[in-house]
Scaffold this motif. Sequence first.
Motif, PDB file in Angstrom:
ATOM      1  N   VAL A 129       4.327   6.278 -23.878  1.00 40.63           N
ATOM      2  CA  VAL A 129       4.600   7.064 -22.673  1.00 40.63           C
ATOM      3  C   VAL A 129       3.658   6.567 -21.579  1.00 40.63           C
ATOM      4  N   THR A 130       4.234   6.218 -20.438  1.00 45.93           N
ATOM      5  CA  THR A 130       3.444   5.752 -19.299  1.00 45.93           C
ATOM      6  C   THR A 130       3.547   6.766 -18.175  1.00 45.93           C
ATOM      7  N   VAL A 131       2.399   7.177 -17.664  1.00 42.82           N
ATOM      8  CA  VAL A 131       2.335   8.052 -16.491  1.00 42.82           C
ATOM      9  C   VAL A 131       2.110   7.142 -15.291  1.00 42.82           C
ATOM     10  N   ASN A 132       2.995   7.228 -14.312  1.00 43.24           N
ATOM     11  CA  ASN A 132       2.947   6.329 -13.160  1.00 43.24           C
ATOM     12  C   ASN A 132       2.270   6.961 -11.954  1.00 43.24           C
ATOM     13  N   LYS A 133       1.874   6.105 -11.035  1.00 41.92           N
ATOM     14  CA  LYS A 133       1.301   6.551  -9.766  1.00 41.92           C
ATOM     15  C   LYS A 133       1.908   5.725  -8.642  1.00 41.92           C
ATOM     16  N   TRP A 185       5.152   6.742   0.093  1.00 45.17           N
ATOM     17  CA  TRP A 185       4.609   6.571  -1.257  1.00 45.17           C
ATOM     18  C   TRP A 185       5.280   5.346  -1.866  1.00 45.17           C
ATOM     19  N   LEU A 186       4.490   4.292  -2.091  1.00 40.92           N
ATOM     20  CA  LEU A 186       5.010   3.003  -2.541  1.00 40.92           C
ATOM     21  C   LEU A 186       4.199   2.477  -3.722  1.00 40.92           C
ATOM     22  N   ASP A 187       4.564   1.306  -4.181  1.00 33.95           N
ATOM     23  CA  ASP A 187       3.816   0.571  -5.209  1.00 33.95           C
ATOM     24  C   ASP A 187       3.726   1.337  -6.530  1.00 33.95           C
ATOM     25  N   LEU A 188       4.865   1.675  -7.091  1.00 34.75           N
ATOM     26  CA  LEU A 188       4.905   2.347  -8.387  1.00 34.75           C
ATOM     27  C   LEU A 188       4.223   1.469  -9.431  1.00 34.75           C
ATOM     28  N   GLU A 189       3.220   2.035 -10.108  1.00 32.16           N
ATOM     29  CA  GLU A 189       2.518   1.289 -11.151  1.00 32.16           C
ATOM     30  C   GLU A 189       1.923   2.257 -12.168  1.00 32.16           C
ATOM     31  N   PRO A 190       1.639   1.760 -13.373  1.00 31.01           N
ATOM     32  CA  PRO A 190       1.086   2.635 -14.412  1.00 31.01           C
ATOM     33  C   PRO A 190      -0.295   3.169 -14.042  1.00 31.01           C
ATOM     34  N   ARG A 191      -0.504   4.429 -14.351  1.00 26.12           N
ATOM     35  CA  ARG A 191      -1.824   5.041 -14.185  1.00 26.12           C
ATOM     36  C   ARG A 191      -2.469   5.275 -15.549  1.00 26.12           C
ATOM     37  N   ALA A 192      -1.657   5.674 -16.516  1.00 30.67           N
ATOM     38  CA  ALA A 192      -2.149   5.905 -17.877  1.00 30.67           C
ATOM     39  C   ALA A 192      -1.023   5.608 -18.857  1.00 30.67           C
ATOM     40  N   GLU A 193      -1.416   5.204 -20.051  1.00 28.75           N
ATOM     41  CA  GLU A 193      -0.433   4.894 -21.081  1.00 28.75           C
ATOM     42  C   GLU A 193      -0.957   5.402 -22.414  1.00 28.75           C
ATOM     43  N   LEU A 194      -0.080   6.014 -23.186  1.00 20.77           N
ATOM     44  CA  LEU A 194      -0.486   6.490 -24.494  1.00 20.77           C
ATOM     45  C   LEU A 194       0.653   6.332 -25.482  1.00 20.77           C
ATOM     46  N   THR A 195       0.293   6.171 -26.729  1.00 21.59           N
ATOM     47  CA  THR A 195       1.272   6.097 -27.802  1.00 21.59           C
ATOM     48  C   THR A 195       1.275   7.446 -28.503  1.00 21.59           C
ATOM     49  N   VAL A 196       2.469   8.017 -28.637  1.00 17.27           N
ATOM     50  CA  VAL A 196       2.580   9.363 -29.202  1.00 17.27           C
ATOM     51  C   VAL A 196       3.537   9.359 -30.393  1.00 17.27           C
ATOM     52  N   PRO A 197       3.266  10.222 -31.381  1.00 19.09           N
ATOM     53  CA  PRO A 197       4.197  10.334 -32.507  1.00 19.09           C
ATOM     54  C   PRO A 197       5.463  11.070 -32.068  1.00 19.09           C
ATOM     55  N   ASN A 201      10.108  14.181  -3.924  1.00 21.72           N
ATOM     56  CA  ASN A 201      11.359  14.208  -4.687  1.00 21.72           C
ATOM     57  C   ASN A 201      11.517  12.964  -5.559  1.00 21.72           C
ATOM     58  N   ASP A 202      10.441  12.505  -6.137  1.00 19.92           N
ATOM     59  CA  ASP A 202      10.490  11.289  -6.949  1.00 19.92           C
ATOM     60  C   ASP A 202      10.183  11.564  -8.420  1.00 19.92           C
ATOM     61  N   THR A 203      10.708  12.657  -8.937  1.00 17.87           N
ATOM     62  CA  THR A 203      10.413  13.034 -10.322  1.00 17.87           C
ATOM     63  C   THR A 203      10.859  11.973 -11.327  1.00 17.87           C
ATOM     64  N   ASP A 204      11.888  11.193 -11.007  1.00 18.09           N
ATOM     65  CA  ASP A 204      12.354  10.149 -11.927  1.00 18.09           C
ATOM     66  C   ASP A 204      11.332   9.035 -12.112  1.00 18.09           C
ATOM     67  N   ASP A 205      10.371   8.934 -11.204  1.00 21.88           N
ATOM     68  CA  ASP A 205       9.370   7.866 -11.270  1.00 21.88           C
ATOM     69  C   ASP A 205       8.106   8.254 -12.039  1.00 21.88           C
ATOM     70  N   ILE A 206       7.934   9.508 -12.387  1.00 27.88           N
ATOM     71  CA  ILE A 206       6.665   9.993 -12.929  1.00 27.88           C
ATOM     72  C   ILE A 206       6.358   9.437 -14.317  1.00 27.88           C
ATOM     73  N   ILE A 207       7.345   9.440 -15.195  1.00 25.63           N
ATOM     74  CA  ILE A 207       7.140   9.075 -16.602  1.00 25.63           C
ATOM     75  C   ILE A 207       8.080   7.937 -16.987  1.00 25.63           C
ATOM     76  N   ASP A 208       7.549   6.960 -17.719  1.00 26.75           N
ATOM     77  CA  ASP A 208       8.355   5.911 -18.349  1.00 26.75           C
ATOM     78  C   ASP A 208       8.102   5.971 -19.847  1.00 26.75           C
ATOM     79  N   ILE A 209       9.099   5.557 -20.633  1.00 26.33           N
ATOM     80  CA  ILE A 209       8.902   5.456 -22.078  1.00 26.33           C
ATOM     81  C   ILE A 209       9.321   4.068 -22.547  1.00 26.33           C
ATOM     82  N   ALA A 210       8.729   3.645 -23.664  1.00 26.96           N
ATOM     83  CA  ALA A 210       9.044   2.345 -24.258  1.00 26.96           C
ATOM     84  C   ALA A 210       8.873   2.451 -25.770  1.00 26.96           C
ATOM     85  N   GLY A 211       9.422   1.467 -26.465  1.00 24.63           N
ATOM     86  CA  GLY A 211       9.291   1.438 -27.918  1.00 24.63           C
ATOM     87  C   GLY A 211      10.353   2.238 -28.634  1.00 24.63           C
ATOM     88  N   VAL A 212      11.444   2.548 -27.928  1.00 20.96           N
ATOM     89  CA  VAL A 212      12.542   3.325 -28.507  1.00 20.96           C
ATOM     90  C   VAL A 212      13.812   2.490 -28.394  1.00 20.96           C
TER      91      VAL A 212
END
Length: 119
Positions: free
Chosen positions: A82-86, A100-112, A16-27
């Motif tokens: 957009v950052t996909v977390n793990k 499930w602990l230690d939220l950290e980035p798994r992948a990061e991409l810049t999208v239009p 039940n941690d859907t709020d942790d899955i994706i982060d965004i920046a640059g907005v």
Amino acid sequence: MVVLATVEVTAPESLNDTDDIIDIAGVEGLVKAPNLERLEPQYVVALRDGVPVRYLQPAMPEKLAFFWEQESTAPVPTEMTVTVNKKTYRVDSLAGHKAWLDLEPRAELTVPIEDRRGK
């Protein structure tokens, strides 16, 4: 701002941690809840029916939309990060049980960003 993603739980139990899955920046002008440490999406909904999602089931990919509110006076950016977390499943050193602990980035991409206002 909206990010669309297909998410699949690879753990053996529902999460039940859907709020942790994706982060965004640059907005500019994203609205953050005052009591939160991170900028979490205001809503996460299933694309199949538009219902808010709290729990995801194992081995059942789900297409989700993650929504963040932007102030009306803020400019619409041309791109965002957009950052996909793990998380790591490990023993909690304080509680002594696995979690499930230690939220950290798994992948990061810049999208239009496509401005669809008025369309």
